[in-house]
Motif scaffolding. Structure first.
Motif, short mmCIF file in Angstrom:
data_model
loop_
_atom_site.label_atom_id
_atom_site.label_comp_id
_atom_site.label_asym_id
_atom_site.label_seq_id
_atom_site.Cartn_x
_atom_site.Cartn_y
_atom_site.Cartn_z
N VAL A 180 7.96 9.21 -8.15
CA VAL A 180 7.28 8.05 -8.69
C VAL A 180 5.96 8.44 -9.34
O VAL A 180 5.56 7.92 -10.37
CB VAL A 180 7.03 7.03 -7.58
CG1 VAL A 180 6.49 5.74 -8.15
CG2 VAL A 180 8.31 6.76 -6.83
N LEU A 209 -3.10 0.38 -11.27
CA LEU A 209 -2.41 -0.43 -10.26
C LEU A 209 -1.21 0.32 -9.71
O LEU A 209 -0.97 0.35 -8.51
CB LEU A 209 -1.94 -1.75 -10.88
CG LEU A 209 -2.91 -2.94 -10.80
CD1 LEU A 209 -2.34 -4.10 -11.56
CD2 LEU A 209 -3.15 -3.29 -9.35
N LEU A 210 -0.48 0.91 -10.65
CA LEU A 210 0.73 1.62 -10.22
C LEU A 210 0.36 2.79 -9.32
O LEU A 210 0.96 3.01 -8.27
CB LEU A 210 1.50 2.12 -11.44
CG LEU A 210 2.33 1.04 -12.15
CD1 LEU A 210 2.90 1.59 -13.45
CD2 LEU A 210 3.42 0.53 -11.24
N GLY A 229 -0.38 1.54 -6.11
CA GLY A 229 0.87 1.22 -5.40
C GLY A 229 1.50 2.47 -4.83
O GLY A 229 1.88 2.50 -3.65
N VAL A 230 1.58 3.50 -5.64
CA VAL A 230 2.21 4.72 -5.18
C VAL A 230 1.45 5.26 -3.97
O VAL A 230 2.03 5.64 -2.95
CB VAL A 230 2.22 5.77 -6.31
CG1 VAL A 230 2.72 7.11 -5.78
CG2 VAL A 230 3.06 5.30 -7.46
N LEU A 263 -0.42 3.70 -1.81
CA LEU A 263 -0.31 2.91 -0.59
C LEU A 263 1.09 3.01 0.03
O LEU A 263 1.24 3.06 1.23
CB LEU A 263 -0.63 1.45 -0.88
CG LEU A 263 -2.11 1.12 -1.00
CD1 LEU A 263 -2.28 -0.37 -1.26
CD2 LEU A 263 -2.86 1.55 0.24
N THR A 264 2.08 2.99 -0.85
CA THR A 264 3.43 2.91 -0.28
C THR A 264 3.93 4.27 0.17
O THR A 264 4.87 4.35 0.93
CB THR A 264 4.42 2.36 -1.31
OG1 THR A 264 4.33 3.16 -2.49
CG2 THR A 264 4.10 0.93 -1.63
N LEU A 305 8.81 0.79 -7.47
CA LEU A 305 7.78 1.15 -8.45
C LEU A 305 8.42 1.63 -9.75
O LEU A 305 7.97 1.30 -10.84
CB LEU A 305 6.87 2.22 -7.87
CG LEU A 305 5.84 1.69 -6.89
CD1 LEU A 305 5.16 2.82 -6.16
CD2 LEU A 305 4.82 0.83 -7.62
N HIS A 306 9.46 2.38 -9.59
CA HIS A 306 10.22 2.80 -10.75
C HIS A 306 10.69 1.61 -11.55
O HIS A 306 10.62 1.55 -12.77
CB HIS A 306 11.44 3.61 -10.29
CG HIS A 306 11.33 5.04 -10.67
ND1 HIS A 306 11.34 6.06 -9.74
CD2 HIS A 306 11.23 5.65 -11.87
CE1 HIS A 306 11.23 7.21 -10.34
NE2 HIS A 306 11.17 7.00 -11.65
N MET A 319 7.96 0.11 -13.48
CA MET A 319 7.61 0.87 -14.67
C MET A 319 8.65 0.68 -15.75
O MET A 319 8.31 0.55 -16.94
CB MET A 319 7.50 2.36 -14.32
CG MET A 319 6.33 2.65 -13.41
SD MET A 319 6.23 4.41 -13.10
CE MET A 319 6.17 4.47 -11.36
N VAL A 352 2.54 -6.79 -13.28
CA VAL A 352 2.42 -5.60 -12.46
C VAL A 352 1.58 -5.89 -11.23
O VAL A 352 1.90 -5.47 -10.11
CB VAL A 352 1.81 -4.44 -13.28
CG1 VAL A 352 1.46 -3.28 -12.37
CG2 VAL A 352 2.79 -3.98 -14.32
N ILE A 409 2.98 -5.26 -7.67
CA ILE A 409 2.41 -4.33 -6.69
C ILE A 409 2.20 -5.04 -5.36
O ILE A 409 2.53 -4.52 -4.29
CB ILE A 409 1.06 -3.78 -7.21
CG1 ILE A 409 1.28 -2.88 -8.43
CG2 ILE A 409 0.36 -3.00 -6.11
CD1 ILE A 409 2.01 -1.61 -8.15
N LEU A 436 3.90 -4.03 -1.95
CA LEU A 436 3.14 -3.67 -0.76
C LEU A 436 3.66 -4.38 0.48
O LEU A 436 3.86 -3.78 1.53
CB LEU A 436 1.66 -3.98 -0.97
CG LEU A 436 0.96 -3.02 -1.94
CD1 LEU A 436 -0.52 -3.36 -2.03
CD2 LEU A 436 1.13 -1.58 -1.49
N ASN A 450 6.85 -2.91 1.44
CA ASN A 450 6.64 -1.65 2.15
C ASN A 450 6.25 -1.92 3.60
O ASN A 450 6.69 -1.24 4.51
CB ASN A 450 5.56 -0.86 1.45
CG ASN A 450 5.42 0.52 2.05
OD1 ASN A 450 6.41 1.21 2.20
ND2 ASN A 450 4.20 0.88 2.40
N ILE A 508 9.99 1.44 -0.10
CA ILE A 508 10.03 0.56 -1.26
C ILE A 508 11.35 0.72 -2.00
O ILE A 508 11.45 0.50 -3.19
CB ILE A 508 8.83 0.83 -2.21
CG1 ILE A 508 8.77 2.30 -2.56
CG2 ILE A 508 7.56 0.35 -1.58
CD1 ILE A 508 7.83 2.58 -3.70
#
Lengths: 524, 681, 89, 101, 499
Positions: free
Chosen positions: C28, C69-70, C73-74, C76-77, D30-31, D34, D74, D78, D82, D85, D91
């Motif tokens: 990711v 943001l992304l 996200g990465v 945190l997750t 997340l992918h 995107m 987004v 997110i 979260l 998750n 996720i």
């Protein structure tokens, strides 16, 4: 405003009963149901018959018309109306409804021992809807009531019915609902086909326009195809309700599972909705199609009579026997209707009332027997006459009424139908159809006598762990009332038959259509 | 003098009132309602006699429409109730009310004294029966006749099944009703056909269907009727006549619908006397008489009637030969005797038929009541082989029974001789002039005479003569006056009733002494009766457009003597076989024939097979088809829907990627379809 | 002119390649970086298309906002030690 | 402008398809996010390119809004990822299948 | 109401303004006591705002604002916003649903940590939905669309410790984002082809041969809208989202959000892509016919075998989308457009009450802690007769039995399909109607016919939920006799849109 009064009162009664404690619900509902009963009888007394409500020269009693709303199609507008009124066809059925409801309510006192207020409330609700069906003269309004009958009926079967009640109730609901929708499509194809020839959905106007040959084309169907198409859809829709073979299989399930008073209403009034509608729609609005296909319709009638009777012959459950014989009896009605003779149509209408009373009586008797023995299977009991002489006496009387014993209403109805259909010029080889249908009276005698012999006579034996005794007075009394009515109507059918004749006779006149749609030539 | 016709309705209505009274209050009435019934039938009898007297004195035939059943409203057929009292009806009214009256009396002994329970039901049914029968008799139209015909059937059902706690009676009652219902089915079709053809079902009056039909056929009149199926007028009349005949065959227990009558003997014996011998069974025959003018129009119908009658007379007699129960013998005898009446009617012997109906009613009622007395005496054991020697122990019963037997056997000078002779004579007279079928009927009839005498006296000998064969027969229960009185009345009547029509010796006493013939020919003994008279019937019978019968004039003495000789042969046979203190069961020598006869030619089995072997499986097959076929489709629709639902449900996998994929696929599909259809790019 | 076309060709290639990279790489984090590349090259296209303002916004909003943001996200997750708390299905 | 605008269409279509492809094959939320961004960008490419072609700013304006909305999306995404998750400990979108059928 | 004429034109946006300002008001109220939500006040403010929006919509509607006899649609901001009968009709639907949902939320979210956020998100989403109805440009449409969607994602996932809720939110969001992207791309293609995003301008540009790009755009837009109304095959999010979301949110989404999707479909397809003009390239009537039939069939049959009531209702809601699609699928030209469209709108109106009612009943059971399976409802009729009666009313009305307005509106749709000569639509409608009777009845049966399990005990009777149920029930019932008014309004509103 009289009819509205009755409707409103019945609805209010239903709500009142819903809110009443279980203990008083039965008596309260019975008492309240006397009001529509008395009301309908007063209407009857005040009724001066004057032709068919659907025909232009007909005279509708107690009519009241209020515009509801208008809806617009491309080039024409239709006004939906609150439109109620009665004529010689609907009034007897209205009285039948109110009478049977009250009696059925009384006969519920014994078997209904749970959730009484709901039960009686629903019964009154159903009465309201039924009154609506028989008094409304606007198609959409009528359809509302027509469908509204299903809801209380569903609950009545599903909650208070027998072991397979849920299956029976849902089958009833789905089957008849589907039929209604089919019928609805048929009817509206006609209405669309009529286009701006009509401005309201009043039965009278639709019938008038159709009979005057103002049907145009619709959905790519020319007038003659369209009327046939609509006729078939309507016929199928109503045949389910009647029920005619092969659309009948919901009936035995519903009947067997329904509690006694509900069976009484189901057989006594609900089935009449189908024949009533057939008379009102198929045979009044599209008589030429009916005439043209008279043999097929008559054959369906005969098939219902014989096949229904044969099925009844094969049953072991008393209630099933009576249920199947209803199919048989309703076959006569179809035969009478399609004859297009005064006695044929009149007798058919008379049979609706008569069968309502007789089948109601039979279901009540079977119910009382069931209350006492907790079984309805023919093999499980015998010699009941020993313990329940009055009940058995009524059973015998009712059975003979069912068999068409003279001086009981069933005979008058059947013989009128036979006379009418025998003479029919509409059905080809009418005597053959008539004779075929008449053989039903032999088979009906066969199974009823057999059932009587096995259950009522012989040595007394029922496996119960208590003593089987006579039924309470309030169980017997409604049956006597019914029996009395059956005999009175059997001795003097003219009490209602005159009004019926007045209403159906104009239907028998050959149409004064401009063009015969089938031959392209003039009708004679 | 008060006009009796002012209250002639009461003949039937008073028993009806009695019925209602007994039904409601029977248990609290003296003798459980018997008194009420006796009074009512006595009243009816009195009025009937008065009517007879009135007619005999020159009163007019009474014919009134009284009650609108269904007003036709100017467009449909109007259905009315009315009364028609002509000599025939008056005679029949008298017979019915007389027998009913006597049977009520007899029941006091047979039922009340035996302490039966359910007497209220019994007397109520008897009253209802009397009402229905009387109303049937004076009906003025075919529909009304049918209605009361059916009601009579109901009463028969109720009374046969009186002892409902046993297995036999309910079954017999069911059979009786069902078999007659089968006949009535044709009758009802006939009624409907008559209404459909002529627009009226009236028996009498200017526009009765009989007269209409005559006028249609009679070239000297003009008349109109509808016909169906493109049949000719006479052919259609024949069809109608045969349809109505179905009811007659059923009710009068003619072959092949006779099977119910012997079974009906399960009912109380007074009931058998009243219903299954004297009156109800006569209803069928009476109906043919009532519309004889109609039957006379169709030679085919007449031939069939004669053939059925003659055959039944013989056929039933053969079965009566081997029966062991007293009432069974009488039952088959009844069937046989009604065969004679049918034979007479078919053979053009209207008067003979009425005559035989009258005498038979008397002597058969007598025989049944006598049998009832014996049964009481024997504590309800009916087997004749258990009896014997009752002659000395119950003399009144014996002598009256003997009179009845002599009448039945047709021994001069008892009533039966005269009437049976008349039947045979008239058949022969018409048969000789070119009607071979009538001759066949006559042959059967004549042969049956021998058998009748044989079985009758076999019965008498076995029951009353010889030594008692059981202890009960040794010491039979005594019977009371209330049983003896009816026996004596009927005994006397069966000895002398022949006097009303001494046809066999008319050459000596002259035509004027044939009271019955004159009675039926005119409304008074010297007046005219119009279309209802025997003369008119005769006229029609002999018309070419109708039956076209001719009469070969032969002296009545010859056939009379022949009949007597034949009867004596039978009697002699019985004497030879069963006389003596210990008669032997000779009939066993017949071997397999006896078995056949004992089993009634297996006709019952055949009919049972029709009901249970044919119809029941058919019904079960229909039921199975209904459950699995029609309902199978209905439920199958449900199952398929459910299955589909399950499949559709599984589309939702829960994995969001799949959703995205499916969504995309849907979109791509849409795009592809449109791209192809819309011709993009 | 040719320069324009060359630029378009080049950046189109970059755009498509990095787009494919976004969806093809398993990681990711790398995908997020490639997304940044793709978005930047799209911004360059905007410039080529004379939409400079949009290009600026593209850079500001996407790279300055979305990408962060992304990344957040990465970040945190990816942490497996996050407390799950009470879960009810 | 010398680059034929059709090429921009092709470009945007490629980007769009790439995004779509990502959605179909990737399991990480997340992918997924995107990929969606890519698809939104593809739309923007069209808009901006043809804004030039049509000579009005409507396309650009819409592209701006698209940008903003994408950003908002987004942000929401997110957030959801979260909590996902937190509830599912990862996720992976194919793991969250407590509800189906 | 003639005095409306004196109000400025922008006042026509009243309903939307009322909603959005209430949303801010809620934020402000929340700021007073952020730690300890003041339920009554929050609910009160939200209720007031939604009632104001409802009142304004109704007032304008009845006054005839934006309708033919008033002087046509009000166009604002150079025609990017439009207020006509259709917008007001849908504003009424949305704000009605919002009123009910807010009432229900008072009990449902009472004590919830993010109570204020829930209310404000609802109000914002509702604003978006109302705006959708007023959009006259793809720009506004898209923004309003997103304004409606984004809060919805958050709302669905608002029970953040509930796996179901989160999963539902995720799925809803992912599919929603995908659909948004598709929609945006579709819009961009339309722009490519026409060079304009304003509705009338796009229509004007169609006259030339627009070709495949444009057609592609139309279909992609269709897909984007299909997501919002949950039509098959764009419906996959719906069962899970409705099932997992908190009860009131499900009610809100399945009724109001769907209506918002429909208003765009109606406006865009009927107005912007006139059938006559585009039918050669994209025969969208046929597309909608196919989608409608497939939607009804799949949804209703799938609902047959559901074990959870809420999920079943979700499928039912999808099925109803199929019914309403008749309003566009029957626009074959054989039937008058305003009649066909009007019947769909009328159905949406009735559906707003009965469907919201049904979901709110589910919310009530969730509040009670009754299970989600049909068996868990056994005997509710005896425990809570009023609520169960209301639910029965909703279900039967949804099934098209004459106990509520659903009967007539479904018949109207049937009429529309018959009138339009689309036999297959009619048949599908009838068959699915009957199928639906079956599964609705399962719930009714459980509530009234089955014996209650022993541990079932209902004690509380939450005021807000009960009030909402009662209101929905009364409306559902009143729409039977009062259906005439609704359908007349719908027809008038539709007349302006249809050619």
């Amino acid at each position: 405003m009289f009819i509205e009064g009755i409707l409103a009162f019945t609805l209010a009664s239903a709500l009142l009963v819903f809110g009443s404690p279980d203990r008083y619900a039965g008596k309260l509902a019975t008492g309240l149901s006397l009001v529509p009963l008395v009301g309908s009888v007063l209407m009857w007394l005040d009724f001066s018959s004057g032709g068919n409500a659907l025909l232009a020269d007909g005279n509708v009693a107690f009519q009241n018309t209020v515009d509801w709303f208008t809806f617009t199609f491309d080039s024409f507008e239709l006004t939906l109306q609150w439109n109620v009124g009665v004529d010689g066809v609907s009034l007897p059925l209205l009285v039948l409804t109110t009478v049977l409801t009250t009696l059925a309510l009384v006969s519920s006192w014994t078997p209904i021992d749970a959730r009484q207020s709901q039960f009686y409330g629903l019964m009154l609700l159903m009465e309201m809807a039924l009154i609506g069906v028989f008094t409304t003269l606007d198609f959409l309004l009528w359809f509302v009531f027509w469908e509204a009958v299903l809801i209380p009926m569903y609950f009545l079967i599903a909650i208070w019915g027998g072991p397979r009640r849920k299956y029976a109730a849902i089958k009833f609901l789905l089957y008849t609902n589907l039929a209604s929708l089919i019928m609805f499509i048929g009817m509206f194809s006609l209405i669309f086909g009529l286009g701006d020839a009509i401005s309201t959905l009043s039965f009278t106007e639709i019938a008038g326009a159709l009979r005057a040959g103002e049907l145009g084309s619709f959905a790519g169907m020319e007038a003659e195809t369209l009327r046939l198409f609509a006729f078939v859809l309507l016929f199928v829709g109503f045949a389910v309700k009647v029920p005619l073979v092969p659309f009948h299989t919901w009936l035995p399930d519903a009947h067997v599972q329904a509690p006694t008073p509900v069976s009484v209403m189901l057989a006594g009034v609900l089935l009449k909705m189908g024949t009533y509608a057939l008379l009102r729609f198929n045979f009044t609005m599209l008589p030429d199609v009916a005439r043209e296909n008279a043999e097929i319709i008559a054959a369906i009638g005969v098939l219902s009579v014989i096949y229904g009777a044969l099925l009844a012959l094969a049953q072991r459950d008393l209630k099933r026997i009576v249920a199947y014989s209803s199919i048989s009896s309703m076959g006569y009605v179809i035969l009478g209707l399609v004859a297009f003779t005064p006695h044929g149509m009149g007798g058919a209408t008379f049979q609706m009332v008569s069968h309502g009373l007789i089948s109601g009586l039979m279901f009540m008797v079977v119910g009382v027997i069931y209350n006492a023995t907790h079984t309805r299977m023919v093999g499980d009991m015998s010699g009941l006459a020993d313990r329940m002489p009055w009940t058995v006496g009524i059973f015998v009387a009712g059975s003979f009424g069912y068999m068409g014993l003279p001086l009981m209403s069933g005979f008058a109805a059947e013989v009128l139908i036979f006379i009418g259909s025998f003479q029919s010029t509409v059905i080809g080889n009418a005597p053959l159809f008539t004779a075929g249908a008449m053989f039903g009276i032999v088979i009906v005698a066969g199974y009823l006598l057999w059932a009587m012999q096995r259950t009522l006579f012989g040595e007394f034996s029922v496996e119960t762990d208590y003593e089987v005794g006579t039924a309470p007075v309030h169980d017997i009394a409604p049956m006597f009332v019914l029996l009395g009515l059956i005999i009175v109507l059997g001795i003097q059918p003219d009490i209602i038959y005159e009004a019926i004749q007045n209403a159906v006779n104009p239907l028998n006149d050959p149409l004064t259509l401009a063009v015969d749609f089938f031959t392209g030539g003039e009708l004679q | 003098m008060v006009d009796v016709f002012n209250f002639v309705e009461a003949i039937a209505l008073v028993p009806l009132a009695s019925f209602v009274l007994v039904l409601l209050l029977g248990d609290r009435m003296p003798k459980k309602g018997a008194i009420s019934g006796i009074a009512a039938t006595g009243f009816s009898l009195a009025i009937s006699l008065w009517v007879v007297l009135d007619l005999a004195m020159g009163g007019e035939v009474y014919h009134e429409e009284l009650f609108t059943f269904v007003a036709g409203d100017d467009v449909g057929v109007e259905l009315m109730f009315g009364l028609l009292i002509d000599p025939l009806a008056a005679l029949m009214l008298t017979i019915v009310s007389l027998i009913a009256f006597l049977v009520h009396l007899f029941s006091l002994g047979y039922m009340n004294d035996e302490g039966e329970i359910g007497l209220r039901r019994y007397y109520a049914s008897l009253s209802l029966f009397t009402f229905s029968m009387l109303a049937f008799v004076y009906s003025n139209n075919l529909l009304m006749a049918f209605m009361f015909f059916e009601l009579v059937g109901l009463c028969s059902f109720l009374l046969i099944g009186f002892w409902f706690r046993d297995d036999g009676p309910p079954s017999a009652a069911k059979k009786a009703f069902l078999v007659t219902r089968f006949g009535d089915y044709f009758f009802l079709v006939g009624v409907v056909a008559v209404l459909g053809t002529f627009g009226t079902a009236a028996f009498a009056g200017e526009h009765s269907f009989i007269i209409e039909a005559t006028h249609v056929l009679d070239p000297s009149h003009s008349g109109e009727m509808n016909t169906f199926f493109g049949l000719g007028e006479q052919a259609w009349i024949t069809v109608i006549a045969l349809l109505v005949l179905g009811g007659v065959v059923g009710k009068s227990a003619q072959f092949p619908l006779h099977t119910w009558l012997p079974d009906a003997m399960e009912g109380p014996t007074p009931v058998s006397a009243l219903i299954h011998a004297a009156t109800m069974v006569a209803a069928g025959v009476y109906l043919v008489m009532r519309m004889y003018g109609f039957y006379a129009l169709s030679p085919t119908a007449l031939s069939i009637i004669a053939l059925i009658g003659g055959f039944t007379a013989f056929f039933a007699a053969t079965m009566a030969l081997v029966k062991q129960e007293l009432k069974q013998v009488l039952a088959y005898s009844t069937v046989s005797q009604y065969g004679y009446m049918m034979l007479a009617l078919g053979g053009g012997g209207y008067v003979g038929a009425v005559f035989h109906l009258t005498t038979h009613a008397i002597f058969k009622a007598l025989l049944f009541l006598g049998a009832g007395a014996v049964i009481i005496a024997m504590h309800h054991n009916e087997n004749m082989w258990d009896m014997g020697g009752l002659k000395s122990r119950m003399p009144v019963t014996y002598w009256t029974f003997l009179f009845g037997s002599l009448a039945l056997a047709g021994i001069f000078p008892f009533a039966g001789f005269w009437s049976k002779d008349e039947v045979l004579l008239e058949t022969l007279q018409h048969g000789l002039s070119g009607e071979p079928i009538l001759l066949v009927g006559y042959g059967f009839g004549a042969a049956a005479v021998v058998l009748t005498a044989l079985y009758t006296f076999r019965m008498v000998f076995l029951t009353f003569h010889g030594d008692p064969r059981t202890e009960t027969a040794e010491d039979p229960e005594p019977i009371g006056w209330n049983m003896k009185f009816p026996l004596v009345v009927l005994g006397v009547l069966s000895a002398v009733a022949g006097v009303i029509n001494l046809g066999a010796i008319k050459e000596f006493i002259g035509e004027d002494a044939l009271f019955l013939k004159k009675w039926l020919e005119g409304k008074t003994l010297d007046g005219e009766l119009g279309s209802l008279s025997a003369k008119e019937y005769h006229h029609i019978l002999e018309s070419d457009y109708a039956a076209g019968y001719e009469v070969t004039e032969i002296s009545p003495l010859g056939p009379g003597a022949l009949a007597l000789v034949l009867a004596l042969i039978g009697l002699g046979g019985a004497v030879a076989l069963y006389r003596g203190s210990e008669p032997t069961p000779h009939m066993t020598k017949l071997g397999r024939v006896r078995t056949l006869l004992m089993n009634n030619y297996y006709l019952d089995e055949f009919q049972v097979w029709l009901a249970t072997g044919l119809t029941a499986p058919l019904a079960r097959a229909a039921n199975k088809f209904d459950q699995s076929g029609i309902d199978g489709v209905v439920n199958g629709t449900g199952s398929v829907s459910m299955f589909t639902g399950q499949r559709f449900r599984k589309i939702q996998t829960g994995i969001v990627t799949n959703y995205a994929a499916l969504l995309t696929m849907g979109l791509v599909l849409l795009l592809l379809v449109f791209a192809l259809m819309g011709g993009w790019f | 002119m040719v320069l324009d076309q060359l630029a378009f060709g080049l950046f189109a290639l970059v755009t498509v390649a990095s787009s494919l990279g976004v969806v093809l790489v398993r990681d990711v984090w790398h995908a997020a970086l490639l997304l940044g590349v793709a978005l930047s090259s799209v911004a360059i296209h905007y410039v080529l298309l004379q939409a400079e303002f949009i290009a600026v916004m593209q850079v500001l909003v996407y790279i300055g906002g979305v990408l962060i943001l992304l990344t957040f996200g990465v970040m945190l997750t990816r942490d497996d030690t996050t407390e799950t708390g009470e879960v009810t299905p | 402008m010398t680059v034929p605008l059709e090429l921009y269409l092709v470009l945007s279509a490629s980007v769009f398809c790439a995004g779509l492809f990502g959605i179909l094959v990737r399991q990480s939320a997340l992918h997924f996010l995107m990929a969606v961004e890519l698809m939104l960008n593809a739309a923007n490419i069209n808009l901006v390119a043809f804004s030039l072609e049509h000579g009005n700013l409507t396309g650009q304006v819409f592209a701006l809004f698209g940008l903003a909305l994408a950003a908002a999306e987004v942000a929401i995404g997110i957030g959801i990822i979260l909590v996902l998750n937190r509830n599912f400990d990862n996720i992976d979108v194919t793991d969250a299948v407590t509800m189906r059928w | 109401m003639t005095d409306f004429g004196t109000l400025p034109d922008w006042a026509a946006l009243g309903p939307a303004l009322a909603l959005i300002s209430t949303a801010f008001a809620v934020f402000i109220v929340d700021m007073i006591r952020p730690d300890e939500p003041w339920s009554e006040l929050l609910a009160g403010v939200s209720l007031t705002g939604s009632l104001a929006a409802l009142g304004l919509s109704l007032w304008y509607f009845i006054a005839g604002t934006g309708q033919a006899d008033w002087g046509g649609a009000i166009r604002l901001f150079e025609g990017t916003l439009i207020v006509d009968g259709m917008s007001l009709f849908f504003a009424t639907i949305v704000s009605s649903v919002l009123v009910l949902v807010v009432l229900a939320s008072y009990d449902y979210f009472s004590g919830h940590t993010h109570e204020a956020e829930v209310y404000s998100l609802m109000l914002l989403a509702a604003t978006g939905m109302v705006m959708v109805g007023m959009a006259n440009s793809f720009v506004i449409a898209f923004i309003a669309f997103e304004l409606a969607s984004l809060p919805s994602y958050a709302l669905v996932a608002s029970l953040k410790r509930n796996r179901g809720s989160v999963e539902a939110g995720l799925k809803y969001f992912l599919i929603g984002a995908l659909s948004s992207a598709i929609l945006a791309y579709g819009i961009s293609l339309v722009y490519v082809a026409t060079g304009s995003l304003q509705f009338d301008a796009v229509t004007a540009a169609i006259s030339e041969d627009v070709g495949g790009i444009f057609a592609l755009g139309i279909v992609m837009i269709l897909a984007g809208f299909g997501f919002k109304i949950a039509a098959v095959p764009f419906h996959f999010w719906a069962p899970e989202a409705y099932e997992g979301a908190p009860g009131p949110v499900s009610a809100f989404l399945s009724s109001a959000s769907k209506a918002a999707g429909f208003v765009l479909i109606f406006r865009v397809f009927i107005d912007v892509f006139p059938y006559e003009a585009v039918s050669n390239t994209v025969d969208w009537v046929m597309a909608f016919q196919a989608i409608a039939i497939v939607t009804m069939t799949i949804a209703n049959f799938a609902a047959l075998r559901q074990e959870k009531v809420k999920r079943m209702l979700a499928y039912s809601s999808i099925g109803h989308a199929g019914y309403v699609l008749i309003a566009v699928a029957a626009l074959t030209g054989d039937a008058s457009g305003s009649f066909v469209l009007g019947s769909g709108m009328a159905h949406l109106m009735v559906y707003a009450f009965m469907n919201t009612g049904a979901f709110l009943f589910i919310a009530l059971t969730e509040h009670w802690g009754v299970g989600r399976h049909i068996e868990d409802f056994n005997g509710l009729g005896t425990q809570a007769p009023f609520a169960a009666s209301a639910m029965t009313l909703f279900l039967f009305s949804l099934a098209g039995l004459p106990i509520g307005g659903g009967f007539l509106s479904k018949l109207y749709l049937l009429l529309a399909s018959v009138r339009a000569n689309v036999a297959l639509l009619g048949v599908a409608l009838v068959v699915n109607s009957v199928v639906s009777v079956f599964y609705y009845t399962r719930v009714v049966k459980a509530m009234w016919v089955e014996e209650p399990s022993e541990d079932l005990e209902i004690e509380s009777q939450p005021v807000g939920l009960y009030a909402a149920l009662a209101l929905a029930a009364v409306m559902t019932f009143l729409l039977l006799p009062g259906f005439g008014a609704v359908v007349e309004f719908a027809n008038t509103a539709a007349e302006l849109v249809t050619p």
